[in-house]
Design a protein around this motif. Structure first.
Motif, PDB file in Angstrom:
ATOM      1  N   ASP A 162      36.509  31.974  38.194  1.00 56.48           N
ATOM      2  CA  ASP A 162      35.583  33.093  37.328  1.00 56.48           C
ATOM      3  C   ASP A 162      36.407  33.845  36.413  1.00 56.48           C
ATOM      4  OD1 ASP A 162      33.499  31.761  38.915  1.00 56.48           O
ATOM      5  OD2 ASP A 162      34.055  33.234  40.818  1.00 56.48           O
ATOM      6  N   TYR A 163      37.352  33.161  35.718  1.00 61.55           N
ATOM      7  CA  TYR A 163      38.223  33.954  34.874  1.00 61.55           C
ATOM      8  C   TYR A 163      37.673  33.714  33.415  1.00 61.55           C
ATOM      9  CZ  TYR A 163      40.692  29.656  35.463  1.00 61.55           C
ATOM     10  OH  TYR A 163      40.926  28.261  35.465  1.00 61.55           O
ATOM     11  N   PRO A 164      37.962  34.535  32.454  1.00 54.16           N
ATOM     12  CA  PRO A 164      37.558  34.261  31.023  1.00 54.16           C
ATOM     13  C   PRO A 164      38.151  33.007  30.505  1.00 54.16           C
ATOM     14  CG  PRO A 164      38.901  36.330  30.903  1.00 54.16           C
ATOM     15  CD  PRO A 164      38.794  35.873  32.488  1.00 54.16           C
ATOM     16  N   LYS A 165      37.543  32.322  29.600  1.00 52.20           N
ATOM     17  CA  LYS A 165      38.178  31.061  28.869  1.00 52.20           C
ATOM     18  C   LYS A 165      38.014  31.187  27.335  1.00 52.20           C
ATOM     19  CE  LYS A 165      36.924  28.746  33.349  1.00 52.20           C
ATOM     20  NZ  LYS A 165      36.363  30.106  34.023  1.00 52.20           N
ATOM     21  N   CYS A 166      38.896  30.642  27.012  1.00 52.66           N
ATOM     22  CA  CYS A 166      38.694  30.425  25.365  1.00 52.66           C
ATOM     23  C   CYS A 166      39.307  29.208  24.812  1.00 52.66           C
ATOM     24  CB  CYS A 166      39.648  31.741  24.685  1.00 52.66           C
ATOM     25  SG  CYS A 166      41.426  31.750  25.041  1.00 52.66           S
ATOM     26  N   THR A 171      42.530  28.123  26.668  1.00 54.10           N
ATOM     27  CA  THR A 171      42.641  28.060  28.393  1.00 54.10           C
ATOM     28  C   THR A 171      42.888  26.587  28.507  1.00 54.10           C
ATOM     29  OG1 THR A 171      41.362  30.107  28.516  1.00 54.10           O
ATOM     30  CG2 THR A 171      41.410  28.489  30.315  1.00 54.10           C
ATOM     31  N   GLU A 191      39.818  25.762  37.176  1.00 51.01           N
ATOM     32  CA  GLU A 191      39.446  26.588  38.322  1.00 51.01           C
ATOM     33  C   GLU A 191      39.700  25.677  39.471  1.00 51.01           C
ATOM     34  OE1 GLU A 191      35.681  28.060  38.291  1.00 51.01           O
ATOM     35  OE2 GLU A 191      35.960  29.493  36.404  1.00 51.01           O
TER      36      GLU A 191
END
Length: 281
Positions: free
Chosen positions: A159-163, A166, A170
């Protein structure tokens, strides 16, 4: 130009002392850094050493006071060092003693603890930093360094931000391993520093082992909470949890599935997670 600040002292002063209780011995081996601040500016700016206590004298002081004061509690030894330098030299404004204790563990022979034989334990070291200032102010911190701990499951990262940069997938089941460091600040003296330190560390490790960790950040916070609950004499806990990553090996080219069994352990590069927890009041 002016001299902004200065301090000096002696580092890596190693002392071993045998503490004897009848036929039962205990090994106390410490590594001491002693630092002084005070009226020493002339040594830097005017080549005037008339107030500078030689670092060799500082080393000798550590050795002599070890004979007189070094016991099971390194915090009390640190206080004896700091107080000595303030009482002996009027030009000293503060004295800091940072002390690391080596982990010597008593051998068990034929099922019984041996009275005078020991084996070197882990690289983990209990330590203290004592700062004594003229006027009576004293600050004491205790803690542990280089404590390598690992849990093989009950940890995740999701549930972390992705760009576009990345690549990390998960997971809700991973190894969590770290070379843990923690220090706690004393607001008052406990009846026994060693007993209190053991209770603090046990409380933190119980949280690490028993609680599901959605992140190292959450574990740091919960471990700090547990430490404060375990010991009313401390007011603050500072922690660092550098990851020792365990990377899942891709065995698909060999026709094998790797169900969280085989890993490459590495600590370069590593995540660096830090946090401090204090009481609400």
């Amino acid at each position: 130009m002016k001299l902004l600040s200065n301090r000096y002292g002696k580092g890596r002063v190693r002392v071993m002392k045998i503490l004897r209780a009848d036929d039962t011995h205990t090994v106390q081996e410490v590594n001491v850094l002693a630092l002084l601040t005070g009226d020493f500016a002339a040594s830097y700016t005017e080549s005037n050493n008339s107030k500078v206590v030689p670092t060799d004298t500082i080393k000798n002081t550590v050795n002599v006071l070890a004979k007189e004061h070094l016991g099971a509690e390194i915090e009390r030894f640190g206080l004896s060092l700091g107080r000595h330098f303030l009482q002996r030299y009027e030009q000293v404004e503060s004295a800091t003693a940072e002390i690391h204790a080596k982990n010597w563990q008593r051998m068990t022979i034929d099922g019984e603890p041996h009275p005078h034989s020991f084996a070197a334990g882990s690289e983990a070291k209990m330590w203290t930093q004592v700062v004594c200032r003229r006027g009576g102010a004293e600050e004491i911190r205790s803690g542990v360094r280089d404590l390598v701990i690992l849990k093989s499951t009950q940890s995740g990262w999701a549930d972390y931000p992705k760009c576009e940069y990345t690549t990390l997938p998960e997971t809700r089941d991973r190894i969590l391993a770290t070379s843990f460091e923690a220090s706690w600040t004393w607001s008052s003296a406990p009846a026994n520093y060693n007993t209190a330190n053991d209770a603090i560390l046990a409380a933190m490790l119980a949280v690490f082992a028993n609680n599901y960790s959605p992140s190292a950040q959450r574990s740091v916070y919960e471990m700090g909470e547990a430490a404060l609950q375990a010991c009313p004499e401390i007011s603050r806990v500072d922690m660092a949890m550098p990851n020792k990553h365990c990377l899942l090996i891709n065995l698909k080219p060999f026709g094998l599935e790797n169900q969280n069994e085989v890993f490459v352990p590495t600590d370069e590069p590593h995540g660096q997670i830090e946090g401090s927890v204090v009481r609400n009041d």
